[in-house]
Write a protein that holds these residues in place. Sequence first.
Motif, mmCIF file in Angstrom:
data_model
loop_
_atom_site.group_PDB
_atom_site.id
_atom_site.type_symbol
_atom_site.label_atom_id
_atom_site.label_comp_id
_atom_site.label_asym_id
_atom_site.label_seq_id
_atom_site.Cartn_x
_atom_site.Cartn_y
_atom_site.Cartn_z
ATOM 1 N N TYR A 1 -16.108 93.665 -27.922
ATOM 2 C CA TYR A 1 -16.324 93.194 -29.296
ATOM 3 C C TYR A 1 -14.987 92.986 -30.018
ATOM 4 C CZ TYR A 1 -17.816 93.293 -34.189
ATOM 5 O OH TYR A 1 -17.998 92.984 -35.508
ATOM 6 N N VAL A 2 -14.109 93.977 -29.944
ATOM 7 C CA VAL A 2 -12.843 93.920 -30.693
ATOM 8 C C VAL A 2 -11.878 92.917 -30.078
ATOM 9 C CG1 VAL A 2 -10.816 95.258 -31.381
ATOM 10 C CG2 VAL A 2 -13.088 96.275 -31.525
ATOM 11 N N VAL A 3 -11.757 92.911 -28.736
ATOM 12 C CA VAL A 3 -10.731 92.100 -28.075
ATOM 13 C C VAL A 3 -11.128 90.633 -27.981
ATOM 14 C CG1 VAL A 3 -9.486 91.758 -25.896
ATOM 15 C CG2 VAL A 3 -9.867 94.063 -26.770
ATOM 16 N N ALA A 4 -12.400 90.361 -27.658
ATOM 17 C CA ALA A 4 -12.777 88.983 -27.343
ATOM 18 C C ALA A 4 -13.840 88.393 -28.268
ATOM 19 C CB ALA A 4 -13.260 88.914 -25.896
ATOM 20 N N ALA A 5 -14.924 89.138 -28.497
ATOM 21 C CA ALA A 5 -16.070 88.546 -29.189
ATOM 22 C C ALA A 5 -15.724 88.091 -30.603
ATOM 23 C CB ALA A 5 -17.225 89.541 -29.220
ATOM 24 N N GLU A 6 -14.964 88.888 -31.326
ATOM 25 C CA GLU A 6 -14.600 88.515 -32.695
ATOM 26 C C GLU A 6 -13.795 87.221 -32.717
ATOM 27 O OE1 GLU A 6 -14.336 92.257 -35.698
ATOM 28 O OE2 GLU A 6 -12.712 92.125 -34.246
ATOM 29 N N ARG A 7 -12.943 87.022 -31.720
ATOM 30 C CA ARG A 7 -12.128 85.806 -31.674
ATOM 31 C C ARG A 7 -12.972 84.592 -31.293
ATOM 32 N NH1 ARG A 7 -6.553 87.932 -28.649
ATOM 33 N NH2 ARG A 7 -6.101 89.608 -30.134
ATOM 34 N N VAL A 8 -13.935 84.783 -30.412
ATOM 35 C CA VAL A 8 -14.779 83.656 -29.999
ATOM 36 C C VAL A 8 -15.596 83.141 -31.171
ATOM 37 C CG1 VAL A 8 -16.752 83.005 -28.568
ATOM 38 C CG2 VAL A 8 -14.877 84.322 -27.587
ATOM 39 N N TRP A 9 -16.165 84.062 -31.950
ATOM 40 C CA TRP A 9 -16.966 83.624 -33.095
ATOM 41 C C TRP A 9 -16.059 83.133 -34.227
ATOM 42 C CZ3 TRP A 9 -19.960 85.603 -29.481
ATOM 43 C CH2 TRP A 9 -21.309 85.262 -29.493
ATOM 44 N N GLY A 10 -15.074 83.926 -34.593
ATOM 45 C CA GLY A 10 -14.129 83.512 -35.628
ATOM 46 C C GLY A 10 -14.846 83.005 -36.875
ATOM 47 N N ASP A 11 -14.368 81.882 -37.410
ATOM 48 C CA ASP A 11 -15.015 81.253 -38.562
ATOM 49 C C ASP A 11 -16.058 80.277 -38.038
ATOM 50 O OD1 ASP A 11 -15.761 80.312 -40.984
ATOM 51 O OD2 ASP A 11 -13.820 79.468 -41.541
ATOM 52 N N GLU A 12 -17.198 80.804 -37.623
ATOM 53 C CA GLU A 12 -18.200 79.982 -36.954
ATOM 54 C C GLU A 12 -18.821 78.954 -37.880
ATOM 55 O OE1 GLU A 12 -21.755 82.456 -36.016
ATOM 56 O OE2 GLU A 12 -20.469 84.076 -36.708
ATOM 57 N N PRO B 1 -28.200 77.013 -28.055
ATOM 58 C CA PRO B 1 -28.111 75.584 -27.716
ATOM 59 C C PRO B 1 -26.815 74.956 -28.224
ATOM 60 C CG PRO B 1 -29.533 75.891 -29.605
ATOM 61 C CD PRO B 1 -29.135 77.276 -29.153
ATOM 62 N N ARG B 2 -26.480 73.800 -27.673
ATOM 63 C CA ARG B 2 -25.313 73.058 -28.150
ATOM 64 C C ARG B 2 -25.631 72.273 -29.410
ATOM 65 N NH1 ARG B 2 -21.344 72.356 -24.158
ATOM 66 N NH2 ARG B 2 -21.920 73.237 -22.139
ATOM 67 N N LEU B 3 -26.869 71.808 -29.485
ATOM 68 C CA LEU B 3 -27.271 70.923 -30.575
ATOM 69 C C LEU B 3 -28.544 71.459 -31.224
ATOM 70 C CD1 LEU B 3 -27.269 68.121 -32.105
ATOM 71 C CD2 LEU B 3 -28.620 67.255 -30.199
ATOM 72 N N VAL B 4 -28.591 71.486 -32.553
ATOM 73 C CA VAL B 4 -29.803 71.835 -33.293
ATOM 74 C C VAL B 4 -30.086 70.725 -34.287
ATOM 75 C CG1 VAL B 4 -29.533 74.326 -33.056
ATOM 76 C CG2 VAL B 4 -28.457 73.184 -34.979
ATOM 77 N N LYS C 1 -22.621 81.848 -25.691
ATOM 78 C CA LYS C 1 -23.780 82.182 -24.862
ATOM 79 C C LYS C 1 -23.435 83.276 -23.848
ATOM 80 C CE LYS C 1 -25.438 78.601 -22.991
ATOM 81 N NZ LYS C 1 -25.823 77.495 -22.087
ATOM 82 N N VAL C 2 -22.252 83.174 -23.235
ATOM 83 C CA VAL C 2 -21.817 84.179 -22.250
ATOM 84 C C VAL C 2 -21.704 85.548 -22.898
ATOM 85 C CG1 VAL C 2 -19.890 84.899 -20.806
ATOM 86 C CG2 VAL C 2 -20.678 82.538 -20.718
ATOM 87 N N PHE C 3 -21.063 85.597 -24.069
ATOM 88 C CA PHE C 3 -20.888 86.886 -24.746
ATOM 89 C C PHE C 3 -22.228 87.439 -25.236
ATOM 90 C CE2 PHE C 3 -16.389 85.758 -24.971
ATOM 91 C CZ PHE C 3 -15.816 86.979 -24.651
ATOM 92 N N HIS D 1 -18.120 76.029 -29.641
ATOM 93 C CA HIS D 1 -17.953 76.911 -28.470
ATOM 94 C C HIS D 1 -19.298 77.507 -28.011
ATOM 95 C CE1 HIS D 1 -13.710 76.660 -29.484
ATOM 96 N NE2 HIS D 1 -13.969 77.164 -30.681
ATOM 97 N N PRO D 2 -20.305 76.698 -27.752
ATOM 98 C CA PRO D 2 -21.632 77.255 -27.408
ATOM 99 C C PRO D 2 -21.652 78.013 -26.088
ATOM 100 C CG PRO D 2 -21.591 74.887 -27.053
ATOM 101 C CD PRO D 2 -20.297 75.227 -27.716
ATOM 102 N N THR D 3 -20.877 77.537 -25.081
ATOM 103 C CA THR D 3 -20.890 78.206 -23.776
ATOM 104 C C THR D 3 -20.282 79.598 -23.856
ATOM 105 O OG1 THR D 3 -20.688 76.051 -22.678
ATOM 106 C CG2 THR D 3 -20.202 78.012 -21.365
#
Length: 252
Positions: free
Chosen positions: A36-47, A158-161, A183-185, A178-180
């Motif tokens: 969560y701290v190292v990767a997930a927060e950066r992946v979501w960022g300012d979603e 999904p990629r598209l809504v 999704k992985v996380f 960054h949907p993929t």
Amino acid sequence: MDWKTFQALLSGVNKYSTAFGRIWLSVVFVFRVMVYVVAAERVWGDEQKDFDCNTKQPGCANVCYDHYFPISHIRLWALQLIFVTCPSLMVVMHVTYRDERERKYHAKHGNKTKLYENTGKKHGGLWWTYLISLFVKTGIEISFLYILHKIYDSFYLPRLVKCEVSPCPNQVDCYIGHPTEKKVFTYFMVGASALCIVLNVCEIIYLVSKGVARMAQKMKRRERTLALHERLNDQPFQPISLYYQCFPFNAT
């Protein structure tokens, strides 16, 4: 959130946990908090900034984002980690309460006598506190998985809504950034949560089985004591011979 303080607060739980509890705590910090701290927060960022809709209608993108993401995955996981680790503090607080009672008992009766054989041993009330904390943790894990599945209709991202919420002029296409990766996380965090549920269930079974075995041993000892008293009552005029029958020894 200061995760170092959070980890230090729960570090004392390991002293009173079973083997399953130590594995659970390792999974929480290594596979959930660290990820969560190292990767997930950066992946979501300012979603919300990455949520792009093919319209320039003011407010449409914001409304569509709020419709499809009423609560962010990353914030939901932060709440889950906080809530799921708090029940473990019940055990630490109970042991602290026992230590305080032991200290007061020593101050009143001296250090030669003990109120508890071991304040951290899971007997009596502490056993129930530990068991209740496991049920609460399991319930919280299942509840958050259900909430995540209910809000997003599945764990799939999904990629598209397609959005047609007012003030959008018509049905518009919105693209998730960054949907993929997300999704992985998502699958990883859901899998780690499921693993924690399995560990909690195993620990519950282990704890209950040990409690049942301990009760069975107490009942056997009680039955032996009662049988000895009955034999003594049945043969009141042969105490010496009965003593040798119950406690034989080699005279040589």
